[in-house]
Design a protein around this motif. Structure first.
Motif, PDB file in Angstrom:
ATOM      1  N   ALA A 153       0.910  -1.153  -0.089  1.00  0.00           N
ATOM      2  CA  ALA A 153      -0.017  -0.032   0.014  1.00  0.00           C
ATOM      3  C   ALA A 153       0.951   1.234  -0.044  1.00  0.00           C
ATOM      4  O   ALA A 153       0.468   2.493  -0.765  1.00  0.00           O
ATOM      5  CB  ALA A 153      -0.896  -0.146   1.346  1.00  0.00           C
ATOM      6  N   GLN A 154       2.012   1.214   0.585  1.00  0.00           N
ATOM      7  CA  GLN A 154       2.887   2.405   0.750  1.00  0.00           C
ATOM      8  C   GLN A 154       4.390   1.893   0.917  1.00  0.00           C
ATOM      9  O   GLN A 154       4.615   0.985   1.705  1.00  0.00           O
ATOM     10  CB  GLN A 154       2.481   3.197   1.661  1.00  0.00           C
ATOM     11  CG  GLN A 154       3.241   4.430   2.136  1.00  0.00           C
ATOM     12  CD  GLN A 154       2.778   5.462   3.246  1.00  0.00           C
ATOM     13  OE1 GLN A 154       2.246   4.678   4.204  1.00  0.00           O
ATOM     14  NE2 GLN A 154       2.978   6.565   3.172  1.00  0.00           N
ATOM     15  N   VAL A 155       5.157   2.702   0.398  1.00  0.00           N
ATOM     16  CA  VAL A 155       6.545   2.552   0.554  1.00  0.00           C
ATOM     17  C   VAL A 155       7.295   3.664   0.873  1.00  0.00           C
ATOM     18  O   VAL A 155       7.107   5.017   0.020  1.00  0.00           O
ATOM     19  CB  VAL A 155       7.513   2.195  -0.910  1.00  0.00           C
ATOM     20  CG1 VAL A 155       8.849   2.046  -0.697  1.00  0.00           C
ATOM     21  CG2 VAL A 155       6.744   0.705  -1.211  1.00  0.00           C
ATOM     22  N   THR A 156       7.959   3.796   1.826  1.00  0.00           N
ATOM     23  CA  THR A 156       8.727   5.169   2.232  1.00  0.00           C
ATOM     24  C   THR A 156      10.105   4.871   2.564  1.00  0.00           C
ATOM     25  O   THR A 156      10.475   4.076   3.124  1.00  0.00           O
ATOM     26  CB  THR A 156       8.074   5.516   3.842  1.00  0.00           C
ATOM     27  OG1 THR A 156       6.634   5.424   3.683  1.00  0.00           O
ATOM     28  CG2 THR A 156       8.731   6.903   4.120  1.00  0.00           C
ATOM     29  N   ARG A 157      10.773   5.804   1.561  1.00  0.00           N
ATOM     30  CA  ARG A 157      12.539   5.843   1.747  1.00  0.00           C
ATOM     31  C   ARG A 157      12.818   6.423   2.827  1.00  0.00           C
ATOM     32  O   ARG A 157      12.498   7.649   2.932  1.00  0.00           O
ATOM     33  CB  ARG A 157      12.764   6.055   0.205  1.00  0.00           C
ATOM     34  CG  ARG A 157      13.154   4.841  -0.487  1.00  0.00           C
ATOM     35  CD  ARG A 157      14.280   5.331  -1.514  1.00  0.00           C
ATOM     36  NE  ARG A 157      13.762   6.355  -2.242  1.00  0.00           N
ATOM     37  CZ  ARG A 157      14.570   7.072  -3.114  1.00  0.00           C
ATOM     38  NH1 ARG A 157      15.734   6.953  -3.050  1.00  0.00           N
ATOM     39  NH2 ARG A 157      14.069   8.181  -3.715  1.00  0.00           N
ATOM     40  N   GLU A 158      13.669   6.015   3.591  1.00  0.00           N
ATOM     41  CA  GLU A 158      14.574   6.890   4.863  1.00  0.00           C
ATOM     42  C   GLU A 158      15.890   6.446   4.580  1.00  0.00           C
ATOM     43  O   GLU A 158      16.349   5.743   3.899  1.00  0.00           O
ATOM     44  CB  GLU A 158      13.742   6.459   6.177  1.00  0.00           C
ATOM     45  CG  GLU A 158      12.220   6.628   6.433  1.00  0.00           C
ATOM     46  CD  GLU A 158      11.802   6.134   7.658  1.00  0.00           C
ATOM     47  OE1 GLU A 158      12.703   6.079   8.573  1.00  0.00           O
ATOM     48  OE2 GLU A 158      10.517   6.203   7.735  1.00  0.00           O
ATOM     49  N   PRO A 159      16.838   7.598   5.137  1.00  0.00           N
ATOM     50  CA  PRO A 159      18.158   7.404   5.193  1.00  0.00           C
ATOM     51  C   PRO A 159      18.536   5.615   5.627  1.00  0.00           C
ATOM     52  O   PRO A 159      18.410   5.423   6.832  1.00  0.00           O
ATOM     53  CB  PRO A 159      18.685   8.394   6.108  1.00  0.00           C
ATOM     54  CG  PRO A 159      17.700   9.250   6.186  1.00  0.00           C
ATOM     55  CD  PRO A 159      16.362   8.872   6.164  1.00  0.00           C
ATOM     56  N   GLY A 160      19.073   5.136   4.628  1.00  0.00           N
ATOM     57  CA  GLY A 160      19.349   3.746   5.005  1.00  0.00           C
ATOM     58  C   GLY A 160      18.439   2.563   4.896  1.00  0.00           C
ATOM     59  O   GLY A 160      18.648   1.466   5.445  1.00  0.00           O
ATOM     60  N   LEU A 161      17.414   3.094   4.917  1.00  0.00           N
ATOM     61  CA  LEU A 161      16.151   1.912   4.906  1.00  0.00           C
ATOM     62  C   LEU A 161      14.973   2.118   4.116  1.00  0.00           C
ATOM     63  O   LEU A 161      14.767   3.295   3.633  1.00  0.00           O
ATOM     64  CB  LEU A 161      15.935   1.439   6.425  1.00  0.00           C
ATOM     65  CG  LEU A 161      15.393   2.541   7.228  1.00  0.00           C
ATOM     66  CD1 LEU A 161      13.697   2.824   6.991  1.00  0.00           C
ATOM     67  CD2 LEU A 161      15.475   2.336   8.786  1.00  0.00           C
ATOM     68  N   VAL A 162      14.120   1.267   3.921  1.00  0.00           N
ATOM     69  CA  VAL A 162      12.807   1.381   3.279  1.00  0.00           C
ATOM     70  C   VAL A 162      11.853   0.836   3.877  1.00  0.00           C
ATOM     71  O   VAL A 162      12.096  -0.327   4.555  1.00  0.00           O
ATOM     72  CB  VAL A 162      12.754   0.674   1.996  1.00  0.00           C
ATOM     73  CG1 VAL A 162      11.294   0.765   1.062  1.00  0.00           C
ATOM     74  CG2 VAL A 162      13.969   1.103   0.827  1.00  0.00           C
ATOM     75  N   ARG A 163      10.766   1.555   4.414  1.00  0.00           N
ATOM     76  CA  ARG A 163       9.528   1.075   5.239  1.00  0.00           C
ATOM     77  C   ARG A 163       8.236   0.642   4.244  1.00  0.00           C
ATOM     78  O   ARG A 163       8.001   1.353   3.286  1.00  0.00           O
ATOM     79  CB  ARG A 163       8.808   1.948   6.232  1.00  0.00           C
ATOM     80  CG  ARG A 163      10.159   2.270   7.262  1.00  0.00           C
ATOM     81  CD  ARG A 163       9.565   2.801   8.397  1.00  0.00           C
ATOM     82  NE  ARG A 163      10.434   3.474   9.186  1.00  0.00           N
ATOM     83  CZ  ARG A 163      11.244   2.802  10.041  1.00  0.00           C
ATOM     84  NH1 ARG A 163      10.714   1.527  10.553  1.00  0.00           N
ATOM     85  NH2 ARG A 163      12.293   3.065  11.064  1.00  0.00           N
ATOM     86  N   VAL A 164       7.608  -0.409   4.430  1.00  0.00           N
ATOM     87  CA  VAL A 164       6.786  -0.947   3.472  1.00  0.00           C
ATOM     88  C   VAL A 164       5.489  -1.239   4.320  1.00  0.00           C
ATOM     89  O   VAL A 164       5.487  -1.880   5.396  1.00  0.00           O
ATOM     90  CB  VAL A 164       7.160  -2.324   2.781  1.00  0.00           C
ATOM     91  CG1 VAL A 164       5.967  -2.695   1.890  1.00  0.00           C
ATOM     92  CG2 VAL A 164       8.396  -1.922   1.826  1.00  0.00           C
TER      93      VAL A 164
END
Length: 326
Positions: A261-272
């Motif tokens: 439903a959503q992918v968020t890029r943060e420094p050094g990682l990806v949240r799904v």
């Protein structure tokens, strides 16, 4: 039969309905966590069970005795610890507990034995001759708990006992409460620290705006909170020679996968965030996560960490109360 039975409890203050048709049961030897925001009706319900307030309607039975019709018969079975407690100045820990033991009607050698036993259980023996006004908040909380145990009640009602305690004091309080439940006492406890309740409680009751929204074992409430909600995955990649483009590739690939439903890029990682079918089980969530990991590895992306955030009692609370106006 349950030690405590609350049936259709209602409490009105003029036009305000503080408690609205609340019903639940609590068995001996178990801990029930009462969860809700400020003003939800927790303290009012607990005060009624402690016979300090009278319900507008409904019934409360403790060991078969009506707290509404015969409060004097039930009070010896109750140990109540309010959210705000006080101690007296210029009085030692022993004198404080001895005073309340006398108030409970304990006499002579039995009173002395009981005070000593409670101090031993709560770890207050080294502080026996210390003034209560000089104690830390954690130690005062132990004294307050000791006071509720002097007459050996069957039911403990503890309103926000961990509020303001440091981590060590919370752990020690949790161990004491578990020991009390193991002795066969029923414990009704409220707290804003939901992680604490999840670790100690056998069952939970979620209340908001005076109404009981859900009750059950902690594991069952967590399972229910899966339904129609989202699971969160955290993915860390080895950047290699491509640097930031590895995460760009991963983001594009993830967005093409089902249930994402959503992918968020943060420094050094990806949240799904994964969308779940209503009634999804932990096994189904794990299967969806495994398919996602296989897709990343199959595309040659260097996955070095892949984790699924475990649901907790806060998730269950937010799911059950979703969309309600405080």
């Amino acid at each position: 039969m349950s030690l405590l039975q609350v049936k259709g409890l209602r409490r009105d203050y003029g036009a305000l309905r503080a408690v609205d048709d609340v019903s639940f049961e609590l068995a001996a030897g178990t801990i029930l966590g009462f969860i809700g925001p400020n003003g939800a009706g927790k303290s009012t319900t607990m005060r009624i069970i402690a016979t300090l307030d009278t319900p507008t309607a409904g019934e409360v039975l403790l060991d078969g005795k009506s707290l509404v019709d015969s409060p004097d018969l039930a009070r010896p079975l109750i140990g109540y610890m309010p959210d705000r407690y006080g101690t007296y100045d210029d009085i030692t820990v022993w004198e404080f507990l001895d005073f309340f033991a006398r108030a409970y009607g304990l006499k002579g050698a039995e009173r002395t034995r009981r005070v000593a036993s409670v101090m031993e259980f709560t770890g207050l023996v080294p502080l026996k001759d210390k003034l209560t006004s000089a104690l830390s908040k954690g130690m005062k909380q132990r004294v307050a708990l000791g006071r509720t145990l002097l007459h050996d009640p069957k039911l403990l009602i503890l309103d926000e006992p961990a509020d303001g305690l440091d981590p060590r004091a919370r752990i020690e309080l949790r161990e004491l409460l578990r020991a009390l439940a193991d002795q066969g006492k029923a414990v009704l406890i409220s707290s804003h620290i939901l992680t604490e309740l999840a670790e100690i409680c056998d069952t939970c009751a979620i209340i908001e705006q005076g109404r009981l929204l859900a009750t059950g074992k902690v594991a069952d409430l967590l399972a229910q909170s899966h339904a129609g909600e989202a699971a969160e995955l955290t993915i860390r990649l080895a950047p290699g020679a491509e640097g930031e483009t590895v995460y760009e590739r991963a983001e594009r690939l993830l967005l093409e996968q089902p249930r994402v439903a959503q992918v968020t890029r943060e420094p050094g990682l990806v949240r799904v965030r994964l969308e779940l079918e209503p009634g999804s089980t932990r096994v189904q969530v794990d299967e969806a996560a495994a398919r996602l990991l296989a897709a990343l590895v199959g595309a040659g992306l260097p996955v070095c960490a892949f984790s699924h955030r475990e649901l907790n009692l806060e998730d269950a609370f937010m799911t059950v109360t979703k969309g309600r106006v405080a």
